[in-house]
Scaffold this active site. Structure first.
Site, PDB file in Angstrom:
ATOM      1  CB  THR A 133      -6.739   8.839   8.258  1.00  0.00           C
ATOM      2  OG1 THR A 133      -7.193   8.672   6.921  1.00  0.00           O
ATOM      3  CG2 THR A 133      -5.663   7.811   8.564  1.00  0.00           C
TER       4      THR A 133
ATOM      5  CB  THR B  58      -3.318  11.429   9.176  1.00  0.00           C
ATOM      6  OG1 THR B  58      -4.462  11.996   8.506  1.00  0.00           O
ATOM      7  CG2 THR B  58      -2.830  12.401  10.233  1.00  0.00           C
ATOM      8  N   GLY B  59      -2.704  12.198   6.014  1.00  0.00           N
ATOM      9  CA  GLY B  59      -2.598  13.288   5.051  1.00  0.00           C
ATOM     10  C   GLY B  59      -2.727  12.754   3.639  1.00  0.00           C
TER      11      GLY B  59
ATOM     12  N   GLY C 133      -2.037  10.830   0.901  1.00  0.00           N
ATOM     13  CA  GLY C 133      -1.271   9.591   0.867  1.00  0.00           C
ATOM     14  C   GLY C 133      -0.222   9.484  -0.220  1.00  0.00           C
TER      15      GLY C 133
ATOM     16  NE  ARG D 211      -5.344   7.136  -2.693  1.00  0.00           N
ATOM     17  CZ  ARG D 211      -5.184   7.452  -1.416  1.00  0.00           C
ATOM     18  NH1 ARG D 211      -5.833   6.781  -0.492  1.00  0.00           N
ATOM     19  NH2 ARG D 211      -4.395   8.420  -1.045  1.00  0.00           N
ATOM     20  CB  VAL D 212      -3.714   1.094  -2.099  1.00  0.00           C
ATOM     21  CG1 VAL D 212      -3.086   0.867  -0.729  1.00  0.00           C
ATOM     22  CG2 VAL D 212      -4.688  -0.036  -2.418  1.00  0.00           C
ATOM     23  N   GLY D 213      -3.622   4.096  -0.542  1.00  0.00           N
ATOM     24  CA  GLY D 213      -2.762   5.199  -0.087  1.00  0.00           C
ATOM     25  C   GLY D 213      -1.584   4.724   0.731  1.00  0.00           C
ATOM     26  CG  ASP D 214      -0.259   7.455   3.684  1.00  0.00           C
ATOM     27  OD1 ASP D 214      -1.408   7.629   3.242  1.00  0.00           O
ATOM     28  OD2 ASP D 214       0.121   7.896   4.783  1.00  0.00           O
TER      29      ASP D 214
HETATM   30  N1  ASP Z   1      -3.400   9.087   4.286  1.00  0.00           N
HETATM   31  C1  ASP Z   1      -4.709   8.625   3.965  1.00  0.00           C
HETATM   32  C2  ASP Z   1      -4.715   8.137   2.526  1.00  0.00           C
HETATM   33  O1  ASP Z   1      -4.117   8.792   1.688  1.00  0.00           O
HETATM   34  C3  ASP Z   1      -5.774   9.689   4.111  1.00  0.00           C
HETATM   35  C4  ASP Z   1      -5.693  10.553   5.355  1.00  0.00           C
HETATM   36  O2  ASP Z   1      -4.827  10.394   6.171  1.00  0.00           O
HETATM   37  O3  ASP Z   1      -6.582  11.429   5.505  1.00  0.00           O
HETATM   38  O4  ASP Z   1      -5.341   7.152   2.235  1.00  0.00           O
END
Ligand code: ASP
Length: 343
Positions: free
Chosen positions: A209, A260-261, A263, A237-240
């Protein structure tokens, strides 16, 4: 003398509250300008990253830093620098944003992005994007051209079409590397369901990301994030990353943050805003606020990842609790600094 000492002590321990006057002060020309970027947090073991891949990724981070630097050096806005840097990373097949995004469980690419202006606290975001070449440009359109903050799917792509943003066929975003990665993850998932305890699934193995935070010569902060999300994610699915306050936040009074991580954890912990809130309500300095939120709160909650954070004085914090996080910083001297693992 005594009352004077008392007043000084009271002022020193007074919780940080920001007034309009202070707000104006933060918009004074800063001594410096700074751009910080990330290219994802996660596993960066020798098997996942060959020396050649590492070289190529770092060269792309350098190019992104230089693109943002040229905007800031000529007195451009932090918002434009953030977009310029993110577009380089979205166009590279090496990162999990734009071309080269990770694949959903059914082999498609759906992308999310967001942007926030620390001077005005305006924000724009898009989610479930399938054809827009640079989702970060669409986040900008949502911010500038609509009264909304977040548009999704078809409605968001319609806005892109109306404003002539470049659109690409679905295949443009899909790379062989991501196809193999999805196969690997799905095979392991199958094995685990069949009872193989050794078949580990690491939600962050698809690192990449991207995000950027910047401080411009006018003292304004901005933040942006763009992603394909998490590999093998469920349809819809939607993340952060496109959620203001979770994956992205900017406020001249406190800081600009891009995360990043994993989500789901960033969403539940409202990570980006939590860092800003610690600074605003408790007067905590940037590094302490970012470290506390990522290394203690997020870690204790079981969440993996990291952030890049920048305050209006140009202080930078980049805490992460994973093996590595692609990251880089550039200041007025124009010399890019990049790192991947813990240094
Ligand atoms: N945070 C992002 C998500 O969950 C993924 C990532 O940062 O690797 O969509």
């Amino acid at each position: 003398m005594r009352p004077l000492l008392f007043i000084c002590a009271a002022l020193l321990f007074m919780p940080a509250k920001f007034t309009r006057a202070e707000e104006k002060k933060t918009a004074q020309p800063a001594a410096d300008f700074v751009l910080v970027i990330h290219g994802g947090a996660g596993v960066v073991g020798k098997d996942e990253l060959t020396p050649e891949q590492e070289k190529a990724s770092r060269a792309t981070l350098d190019a992104a830093l230089q693109a943002g630097h040229s905007v800031l050096a000529r007195g451009g806005r932090s918002l434009d620098a953030v977009i310029a840097a993110i577009k380089i990373l979205e166009d590279s097949p090496l990162f999990n944003a734009g071309k080269g995004s990770v694949l959903t469980a059914d082999g498609t690419v759906t992308m999310d992005a967001s942007l926030m202006d620390g001077a005005t606290r305006q924000a724009g975001a898009c989610a479930d994007i399938r054809h827009v070449k640079n989702p970060i440009d669409l986040a900008r359109l949502v911010m500038d051209r609509t009264p909304h903050v977040l548009l999704t799917g078809e409605g968001a792509e319609l806005l892109a079409k109306e404003h002539g943003l470049p659109l690409m066929p679905a295949e443009y975003f899909i790379t062989d590397h991501r196809k193999l990665q999805l196969q690997r993850v799905q095979q392991r998932e199958k094995a685990r369901k069949a009872g193989d305890k050794k078949a580990q699934i690491n939600p962050l193995e698809a690192i990449g990301t991207v995000g950027a935070v910047a401080l411009d010569k006018h003292g304004n902060l901005a933040a942006g994030t763009s992603t394909g999300g998490m590999v093998n994610k469920r349809f819809g699915r939607v993340g952060d990353s496109p959620i203001i306050g979770a994956g992205t936040y900017a406020n001249n009074l406190t800081c600009a943050v891009s995360g990043t991580g994993h989500g789901e954890f960033f969403l539940r912990s409202v990570v980006a805003y939590d860092i800003a809130a610690k600074m605003e309500y408790q007067g905590v300095a940037l590094t302490n606020a970012a470290t506390e939120v990522v290394m203690r709160k997020l870690t204790e909650a079981g969440g993996k990842g990291g952030v890049i954070a920048l305050d209006a004085k140009g202080n930078v914090a980049m805490p992460f609790n994973t093996e590595g996080m692609y990251r880089g910083v550039i200041r007025p001297d124009g010399k890019p600094w990049t790192a991947i693992r813990k240094d």
